[in-house]
Each structure stands twice: as C-alpha cells, then as structure tokens.
Write an enzyme that holds these catalytic residues in place. Structure first.
Site, short mmCIF file in Angstrom:
data_model
loop_
_atom_site.label_atom_id
_atom_site.label_comp_id
_atom_site.label_asym_id
_atom_site.label_seq_id
_atom_site.Cartn_x
_atom_site.Cartn_y
_atom_site.Cartn_z
CE LYS A 107 -3.98 -2.67 3.19
NZ LYS A 107 -4.28 -2.35 3.59
CE1 TYR B 116 -8.91 -3.81 1.12
CE2 TYR B 116 -7.74 -1.06 0.15
CZ TYR B 116 -7.87 -2.81 0.39
OH TYR B 116 -6.45 -3.09 1.71
CG ASN C 58 -3.28 -2.80 7.45
OD1 ASN C 58 -3.07 -2.16 6.15
ND2 ASN C 58 -4.13 -3.66 7.54
CD GLU D 203 -8.44 -8.96 -4.19
OE1 GLU D 203 -6.89 -9.20 -3.33
OE2 GLU D 203 -8.86 -8.51 -2.88
NE ARG E 282 -1.95 -5.62 7.33
CZ ARG E 282 -2.87 -6.59 6.29
NH1 ARG E 282 -3.68 -7.30 7.75
NH2 ARG E 282 -3.65 -6.12 5.50
CG PHE F 293 -13.21 1.34 7.32
CD1 PHE F 293 -12.93 0.37 6.43
CD2 PHE F 293 -13.74 0.42 8.33
CE1 PHE F 293 -12.82 -1.02 5.86
CE2 PHE F 293 -13.72 -0.88 7.81
CZ PHE F 293 -13.77 -1.55 6.62
NE ARG G 217 -5.85 -12.14 4.65
CZ ARG G 217 -6.28 -11.62 4.92
NH1 ARG G 217 -5.77 -10.40 4.25
NH2 ARG G 217 -7.72 -11.67 5.91
CB THR H 292 -6.87 -7.05 10.06
OG1 THR H 292 -7.49 -7.71 9.10
CG2 THR H 292 -7.26 -5.20 9.29
CG HIS I 283 -4.94 -6.51 0.10
ND1 HIS I 283 -5.72 -6.35 0.22
CD2 HIS I 283 -4.70 -7.44 -1.46
CE1 HIS I 283 -6.57 -8.20 -0.26
NE2 HIS I 283 -6.27 -8.17 -1.82
P1 RTP Z 1 -6.31 -6.59 3.96
O1 RTP Z 1 -7.32 -6.19 2.85
O2 RTP Z 1 -5.57 -4.23 2.91
O3 RTP Z 1 -5.44 -6.54 3.50
O4 RTP Z 1 -6.41 -6.04 4.81
P2 RTP Z 1 -7.65 -7.41 5.74
O5 RTP Z 1 -8.02 -8.76 4.58
O6 RTP Z 1 -6.20 -7.83 6.80
O7 RTP Z 1 -8.36 -6.73 6.10
P3 RTP Z 1 -10.09 -6.10 6.18
O8 RTP Z 1 -11.36 -6.20 6.85
O9 RTP Z 1 -10.13 -6.56 4.31
O10 RTP Z 1 -9.92 -4.23 6.25
C1 RTP Z 1 -9.28 -3.71 4.26
C2 RTP Z 1 -8.56 -2.57 4.89
O11 RTP Z 1 -9.30 -2.02 5.72
C3 RTP Z 1 -8.73 -1.11 7.01
N1 RTP Z 1 -9.52 -1.48 7.66
N2 RTP Z 1 -9.63 -0.12 8.66
N3 RTP Z 1 -10.82 1.18 10.74
C4 RTP Z 1 -10.64 0.68 10.98
O12 RTP Z 1 -12.17 -0.40 11.17
C5 RTP Z 1 -10.46 -0.73 9.85
N4 RTP Z 1 -11.21 -1.87 9.52
C6 RTP Z 1 -10.67 -2.32 8.25
C7 RTP Z 1 -7.96 -1.66 6.61
O13 RTP Z 1 -6.63 -0.65 6.28
C8 RTP Z 1 -7.65 -3.18 6.41
O14 RTP Z 1 -6.37 -3.51 6.15
MG MG Z 2 -9.25 -7.90 3.21
#
Ligand code: RTP
Ligand code: MG
Length: 171
Positions: free
Chosen positions: A31, A71, A134, A148, A124, A79, A107, A113, A137
């Site tokens: 990112k 996303y 973080n 994707e 991370r 968010f 992962r 996350t 992705h």
């Molecule tokens: P990513 O998709 O970026 O790989 O991250 P992830 O699967 O670990 O987590 P995901 O639930 O898919 O969330 C995507 C990204 O959104 C941001 N986020 N912010 N402020 C918040 O509560 C919140 N929750 C998620 C994070 O940057 C997360 O990586």
């Molecule tokens: Mg995700």
C-alpha cells in the site's frame, strides 16, 4: 500453465499431478504507506525467501474506481471512503505470487489486520502500528484472489515461468 519442467523430467506422473494441483496464485499489494516508508524490498524479500514465485509486478497509482472495486466488499463500512482515498493517494506495488497454498501462507506472512494483534515476525507485526496504515494487502481466499488478479492485471502481464531450482522448493 503451472508446469515445472525440471521436476517433470525426473519425477513420475503422480508427483507432477500433485505439484500441479497444489499451485495457487494470490494478489499482494504494498500500500502507499509501505512504498513511502521504503519497505518494498523488505516485503518482496520475505515472499522470495519463503520460496514463492513472483509472476507479476507493477507500480501504479490506483484510480478511485479501481480502489472502490478492490475494496467493494467493504463499501458499507464506515472506513470505506477513507480507505479508498488512502489506497489511491500514491504509488502501490501490485503483485501476483504463486506457490503451494500461497493464499493462506501469504496471509500468515502478512499478519493480522490490526497491528496490535499481528505477531512479531509477520510483516504487519514488524512494521505497522495502526490499522489504517498496515502497509500490505493480501487476498483472503481463492475467489477473492481470482477476482483481484483479474482486476489489477491483464492476462498478458502474468508471466508463466519456472524457477531453475524448483526441485529444491517442492518435493
Ligand atoms: P486487506 O484487505 O487490506 O489485506 O486487509 P485485511 O484483509 O487484513 O482486512 P479487511 O477486513 O479486508 O480490511 C481492509 C482494510 O481496511 C482497513 N480497515 N480499517 N478503521 C477500521 O476499523 C478498519 N478496518 C479495516 C485496513 O487498512 C484493512 O487492511
Ligand atoms: Mg481484506
């Protein structure tokens, strides 16, 4: 498509079949925060050293539309807007990595996350302190990975190739 020519020369057909069935691809993106903080080589190195194979890589500043599609599953979350703005705020390193169980394995390399929950030794866990920064992705499942990869790359941007030492990576 996923053949390992050296392996097929010296192993039997069952081994080749097992090898093919275990190949998988995932979409990984560094990112804008990871790029700005000079972590590109560190992150790529972790996937290389693990043994996975890089089959596509490019740097781009994602459009708002691309970030929204990427996303899209989070479109109703509070968010979402900030996340889309952030991902399209600067250069991203988009990649496709290949290998046995690479989706789940990536992962694990990435970590949880929320950086407070991500273990030391994960990307991370070692380099992030805030959920909104973080740095990386990774696709979270087979269907997501296919979606994707197709979203970020054209078919002719994916390289089918074999590592010279593939027999030293996979039995
Ligand atoms: P990513 O998709 O970026 O790989 O991250 P992830 O699967 O670990 O987590 P995901 O639930 O898919 O969330 C995507 C990204 O959104 C941001 N986020 N912010 N402020 C918040 O509560 C919140 N929750 C998620 C994070 O940057 C997360 O990586
Ligand atoms: Mg995700």
């Amino acid at each position: 498509m996923f053949t390992c020519q050296d392996a097929t020369l010296t192993t039997n057909i069952h081994k080749e079949f097992f090898y093919l069935m275990n190949q998988e691809r995932t979409f990984i993106a560094i990112k804008p925060d990871g790029v700005q903080r000079g972590l590109i080589s560190e992150i790529i190195g972790r996937f290389e050293k693990k043994g996975f194979k890089l089959v596509a890589l490019k740097q781009l500043i994602p459009s708002i539309q691309l970030a929204q599609q990427h996303y899209g599953v989070h479109k109703d979350r509070p968010f979402f807007s900030d996340l889309v703005d952030f991902i399209s705020s600067g250069p991203v390193i988009a990649m496709v990595w290949e290998g046995p169980n690479v989706i789940v394995s990536a992962r694990k390399l990435i970590g949880a996350t929320k950086p407070v929950d991500s273990e030391p030794g994960t990307i991370r866990g070692d380099y992030a302190i805030d959920i909104g920064r973080n740095i990386i992705h990774g696709s979270d499942g087979e269907d997501t990975a296919k979606f994707e990869i197709n979203l970020w790359f054209k078919e002719n941007e994916l390289c089918d190739w074999n590592t010279a030492d593939c027999e030293w990576r996979v039995e």
